[in-house]
Design an enzyme around this catalytic site. Structure first.
Site, PDB file in Angstrom:
ATOM      1  N   VAL A  61       0.811  -1.227   0.000  1.00 36.10           N
ATOM      2  CA  VAL A  61       0.000   0.000   0.000  1.00 36.10           C
ATOM      3  C   VAL A  61       0.839   1.269   0.000  1.00 36.10           C
ATOM      4  CG1 VAL A  61      -1.991  -1.061   1.112  1.00 36.10           C
ATOM      5  CG2 VAL A  61      -0.212   0.008   2.525  1.00 36.10           C
ATOM      6  N   TYR A  62       2.137   1.155   0.223  1.00 37.26           N
ATOM      7  CA  TYR A  62       2.972   2.358   0.244  1.00 37.26           C
ATOM      8  C   TYR A  62       3.053   2.933  -1.163  1.00 37.26           C
ATOM      9  CZ  TYR A  62       4.696   0.927   4.913  1.00 37.26           C
ATOM     10  OH  TYR A  62       4.799   0.567   6.238  1.00 37.26           O
ATOM     11  N   SER A  63       2.521   4.132  -1.317  1.00 39.47           N
ATOM     12  CA  SER A  63       2.511   4.817  -2.622  1.00 39.47           C
ATOM     13  C   SER A  63       1.914   3.942  -3.723  1.00 39.47           C
ATOM     14  CB  SER A  63       3.926   5.286  -3.014  1.00 39.47           C
ATOM     15  OG  SER A  63       4.346   6.334  -2.178  1.00 39.47           O
ATOM     16  N   ASP A  64       0.846   3.204  -3.361  1.00 43.33           N
ATOM     17  CA  ASP A  64       0.145   2.365  -4.350  1.00 43.33           C
ATOM     18  C   ASP A  64       1.087   1.410  -5.070  1.00 43.33           C
ATOM     19  OD1 ASP A  64      -2.312   3.574  -3.781  1.00 43.33           O
ATOM     20  OD2 ASP A  64      -1.937   5.178  -5.213  1.00 43.33           O
ATOM     21  N   GLY A  65       2.018   0.840  -4.336  1.00 43.98           N
ATOM     22  CA  GLY A  65       2.951  -0.117  -4.919  1.00 43.98           C
ATOM     23  C   GLY A  65       4.247   0.491  -5.425  1.00 43.98           C
TER      24      GLY A  65
END
Length: 304
Positions: A61-65
């Site tokens: 989920v960090y920066s949408d992958g």
């Protein structure tokens, strides 16, 4: 660098790990954390490895992958020199199977993380949150299959309550599934709930703590002071409500003591706050992040 056993098994991890939440910079929350690109990330990885920091933590989920993608680029050609820790279970989309710890979700999530990271195995795979809608036996059976397939080497949990972690460990013992060796938790001098139940559980069950946000969601940088406005460049302007709450007076009292220790030792406030955590029971590794080289080198000074 000091290396410690992660829980009861034989995996050794550095006392400090690098948190790649600043990589990627997509979205309002993670954009406020940092927007490190692949070139800058390679430099961060260089500095970390030189200092003996061999574990790098990220999540789908960090920066949408994008965090995993940038980390994958930064470690290309030297995968064997380091450990990768990543997480899944939080929502990554609006679909019915885009969240949670069911079998379908975990298999898909692991394959996607492997692709973004450019690797064929993950050293430590953690469930980012407890999924109350899925039987723990289903989750553990899926993780067992992924371990047997060589795609995951060790498993852990993150942000679990004590009963959730113990229920999972008991089920693992009952069915001979792999046990969680790590619990990634929030723990800092201004956030000590971990000590009440989870620390004794970790001691009893051989689960090592992987500490996130050790500087109290950016509050123990030494820049936040009693009677002074929040620094202009602080990420707390955008992210304070998303993180753990902290009573201002508690924060100021802690910083006052850290100031005294800093004057006595010649170390900085964040270095002392990080070093305190390294003395605590069950703490295997403390995740430090950095938006630039200066911040990284200062955090690395917490060892010793």
């Amino acid at each position: 660098m000091e290396y410690r056993r992660l829980g009861a098994p034989g995996l050794m991890v550095p006392a400090l790990s690098f948190g790649a939440g600043t990589f990627g910079g997509r979205g309002e929350l993670f954009g406020a954390w940092g927007d490190t690109d692949a070139r800058q990330a390679r430099r961060m990885v260089d500095i970390s490895l030189e200092a003996g920091v061999t574990m790098f933590d990220t999540a789908d989920v960090y920066s949408d992958g994008a965090s995993e993608e940038v980390l994958g680029e930064a470690i290309r050609g030297r995968r064997e020199q380091l450990l990768i820790s990543t997480k899944a279970a939080l929502p990554t989309g609006s679909g019915p199977n885009d969240a949670g710890s069911g079998r379908a979700r975990l298999v898909t999530a692991v394959e996607a993380s492997l692709r973004r990271l450019g690797t064929d195995y993950i050293d430590l795979f953690q469930l980012h949150a407890f999924d109350a809608g899925t039987p723990v036996e289903e989750t553990l059976a899926a993780l067992d299959d992924l371990v047997r397939a060589g795609k995951i080497r060790y498993i852990g949990a993150s942000n679990y309550a004590g009963w959730q972690l113990m229920k999972s460990l008991a089920a693992a013992d009952r069915h001979s599934f792999p046990r969680y060796v790590a619990h990634q938790v929030y723990y800092s001098l201004v956030g000590r709930d971990y000590e009440w139940e989870l620390m004794p559980l970790g001691l009893d069950q051989g689960v090592g703590a992987v500490v996130w946000s050790p500087l109290g969601w950016g509050r123990l940088t030494g820049k936040i002071r009693r009677g002074q406005p929040l620094p202009e460049g602080s990420r707390l302007h955008k992210t304070a409500e998303a993180g753990p709450p902290v009573d201002d007076e508690v924060l100021y009292d802690v910083v006052d003591v850290l100031d005294d220790i800093a004057a006595e030792t010649g170390r900085t406030v964040p270095q002392i706050a990080l070093n305190w955590l390294l003395q605590r029971p069950t703490v295997a590794t403390v995740i430090v992040g950095a938006r630039n080289e200066e911040q990284l080198r200062q955090n690395l000074g917490a060892i010793g």
